[in-house]
Design a protein around this motif. Sequence first.
Motif, PDB file in Angstrom:
ATOM      1  N   HIS A  67       0.807  -1.216   0.000  1.00  0.00           N
ATOM      2  CA  HIS A  67       0.000   0.000   0.000  1.00  0.00           C
ATOM      3  C   HIS A  67       0.842   1.268   0.000  1.00  0.00           C
ATOM      4  CE1 HIS A  67      -3.520   2.473   0.412  1.00  0.00           C
ATOM      5  NE2 HIS A  67      -3.162   2.925   1.590  1.00  0.00           N
ATOM      6  N   ASP A 104       0.616  -2.958  -4.600  1.00  0.00           N
ATOM      7  CA  ASP A 104      -0.782  -2.549  -4.495  1.00  0.00           C
ATOM      8  C   ASP A 104      -1.622  -3.793  -4.228  1.00  0.00           C
ATOM      9  OD1 ASP A 104      -3.338  -1.595  -4.742  1.00  0.00           O
ATOM     10  OD2 ASP A 104      -3.123  -0.867  -6.804  1.00  0.00           O
ATOM     11  N   LEU A 143      -6.092  -1.757  -1.498  1.00  0.00           N
ATOM     12  CA  LEU A 143      -6.621  -0.915  -0.419  1.00  0.00           C
ATOM     13  C   LEU A 143      -6.990   0.444  -0.994  1.00  0.00           C
ATOM     14  CD1 LEU A 143      -4.093  -1.706   2.440  1.00  0.00           C
ATOM     15  CD2 LEU A 143      -6.300  -2.771   1.998  1.00  0.00           C
TER      16      LEU A 143
END
Length: 470
Positions: free
Chosen positions: A163, A185, A188
């Motif tokens: 994230h 990634d 979120l």
Amino acid sequence: MAAADAAAIAAGTSGVELMERAGTAVADAICARFRPQPALVLCGPGNNGGDGYVIARVLAGRGWPVEVRALREPATDDARAARARWTGPTAPLAGRLEPVLWIDALFGAGLSRPLDGEAAAAALRMAERPERVVAVDVPSGLPGDTGLARGASVCAGLTVTFHAKKPAHVLEPGRGRCGEIVVADIGLGATSSRLVENGPELWLSRFPWPSATSHKHARGRLIVVSGEAWSTGAARLSARAGLRIGAGLVTVLSPPDALAVNAAHLEAVMLRAFETDLELEQAAADVDVAVIGPAAGVTETTLLNVLALARTGAALVLDADAITVFRDDPEELFSVLDRDDVLTPHPGEFERLFPGLLASAPERITAARRAAERADAVVLLKGPDTVVAAPDGRTAVNVNGSPWLATAGSGDVLAGFIGGLVAQGMESFEAACAAAWIHAEAADLHGPGLIAEDLPGLAPAVLRRLYDER
């Protein structure tokens, strides 16, 4: 990160699904960098260990020979679910770790205590061969919010986090233990943060490029205050840097006895004499920015000159001696600063203005933020992980710091870069961030043998690249 996880789960994404995404992302990063080979996944009892079980399963499914070593049985529901889906060999962590590809999934960013026992022994073993280590989230032993290990910690060649980076990924000594950092990634949602990694994406859209109708007066008026005749070079470095970064008019304001030596070394930078703080105030009445401190002298004269400049409408960039001169009464300085002023201390100067703050703060980010709030000005705390903090809480960490900047005068150039950008109308926090990044990029362009005099001349190549990328 906890808020992002909670929001994703509240929106309907299970913790098990997030763990699957995280483990698969780590496996993808490993497969992109290593050929299939024996791999040993070290799993802790928490969700970081749960990620490890997913990694083991995914790698085995891709043909890798994989073994898991577990510190303890999983302690969370999500980790237990991941453990149940791993059907390959599992052994206790105890014992010698053979020199295969080690995947460190012992503890993640939430660790709040020192490693001990078998975990500490495994960390020390992995620290011997960081090129063979892949860390999940952060190297075990590094608290994610500080990067300051309180005991043994893993040193990795590759760290895959999720994230967004954590402070441990950008602050030393944690950053140096992470190796290559990949941010995966895992789906979120966006989360707001006033802490960012410094880079062009932060400020390039507001960089003060000239237009077809620009003229020198429109591009900003910068002054730099010179020291006495025997200490003038630092001010000239700042002035040249301000001119190279784009300020339209740059003037060195010089004590009369230093006029001759300054005049002998200045060309496009202008020169003007002043004798008293009142004359300095008058000379700065119509300028946009004043830089003071480089080789100014830790004297009553410097203190009075700073106070005189503060009475003008100019934004101030205070460096070196202009900081140290207020060590006996920092509040005298803070009382005259504005939010567009910038302080550029190294740790020693920071301690003189904010005694005990750096030592008492959990890390440099918190220290710089508290200092900016106390001074009501932008604070740029120098270092390999330079931190820029604004009084409103915005904070950026510079991660492109260059070892070639460890040379006399490089900080004087940085002060000039900041002053030159503020003079062109750039907001002070963003100007300090942009200047720090450009400063480091320029140093890397040169590399070995860099001296401070080289830096202003290297800036145009960096600016050209930024201009082409805008």
